[in-house]
Design a protein around this motif. Structure first.
Motif, PDB file in Angstrom:
ATOM      1  N   GLU A  73      15.156  27.489  39.266  1.00  0.00           N
ATOM      2  CA  GLU A  73      14.224  28.579  39.563  1.00  0.00           C
ATOM      3  C   GLU A  73      13.356  28.903  38.355  1.00  0.00           C
ATOM      4  O   GLU A  73      12.138  29.093  38.473  1.00  0.00           O
ATOM      5  N   GLN A  74      13.970  28.956  37.172  1.00  0.00           N
ATOM      6  CA  GLN A  74      13.207  29.234  35.956  1.00  0.00           C
ATOM      7  C   GLN A  74      12.187  28.131  35.691  1.00  0.00           C
ATOM      8  O   GLN A  74      11.034  28.393  35.356  1.00  0.00           O
ATOM      9  N   THR A  77       9.252  28.449  38.150  1.00  0.00           N
ATOM     10  CA  THR A  77       8.351  29.549  37.771  1.00  0.00           C
ATOM     11  C   THR A  77       7.430  29.126  36.633  1.00  0.00           C
ATOM     12  O   THR A  77       6.224  29.410  36.653  1.00  0.00           O
ATOM     13  N   CYS A  78       7.979  28.414  35.655  1.00  0.00           N
ATOM     14  CA  CYS A  78       7.191  27.996  34.492  1.00  0.00           C
ATOM     15  C   CYS A  78       6.156  26.932  34.834  1.00  0.00           C
ATOM     16  O   CYS A  78       5.188  26.751  34.088  1.00  0.00           O
TER      17      CYS A  78
END
Length: 224
Positions: A73-74, A77-78
């Protein structure tokens, strides 16, 4: 006739221009402490299986899924802005999604190997999320097996749309795994040769309807 239409995302709705592999590499680095030696094997796999395979291929213990999902997920997002800059919507997608969205006899959602957060990351930059009920889709966190996702999506749709228990289900995807998942779960399949797999290979996998791209599907969802 009521229909449930479940769309794959990568290479069916969008060309991610390699950003998807970069997301997996970034998540792997966050979990393992170093970059992967080779790219993730995706090819219609679910995120659970992709992460498991990546760590097995590197002879490393597979991380707990909650940690892997958070890293994915991180990473997603990035990479959202990079996807917006480099990716594109494939031909015919916007018009056929709009058509399904506006048809009261169709529930239109996703069946994707991506986790839910990254499915949104891939749809939102192009405004495609507005045409799909993402709350009732099935995602890469749900199971290792793609065929399980068809069953899960049907269950979620049945709870949200009681009339959909009479609906036929169509899975739209670009890989032999999409075809296999649909047929295993007793759904119809529309294969699209818009990814790396040829029409001949998709036919060989069991698809009776194979399109070059989704422009050929507009106006024909109910007929198929």
């Amino acid at each position: 006739m009521p229909l449930i239409v479940l769309w794959d995302i990568d290479h069916t709705l969008i060309d991610n221009a390699g950003v998807s592999k970069e997301i997996y590499a970034s998540a792997f680095k966050a979990l393992a402490g170093h970059p992967p030696a080779h790219p993730a094997r995706t090819d219609g796999r679910t995120d659970r299986l992709i992460i498991s395979d990546m760590f097995a291929d590197h002879h490393l213990p597979v991380p707990a899924w909650d940690l892997a999902e958070a890293a994915l997920e991180q990473a997603g997002t990035c990479h959202e802005q990079e996807l917006k800059a480099r990716g594109r919507v494939l031909p015919g997608v916007r018009s056929v999604l709009k058509e399904a969205y506006e048809d009261p006899a169709i529930v239109s959602s996703v069946l994707t190997g991506n986790i839910a957060a990254n499915a949104l990351v891939k749809l939102r930059p192009f405004g495609l999320d507005r045409y799909l009920d993402l709350a009732v889709g099935a995602y890469g966190a749900d199971s290792d097996r793609r065929a399980d996702l068809v069953v899960m999506a049907r269950e979620r749709i049945g709870r949200a749309y009681p009339w959909a228990d009479r609906a036929s289900t169509i899975v739209v995807g670009d890989t032999p795994r999409d075809v296999e998942a649909a047929l295993t779960a007793g759904a119809q399949v529309i294969a699209v040769a818009s990814g790396v797999h040829s029409a001949e290979l998709l036919h060989a996998a069991g698809a009776t309807v194979v399109l070059n791209d989704l422009r050929e599907l507009r106006g024909h969802l109910h007929a198929i």
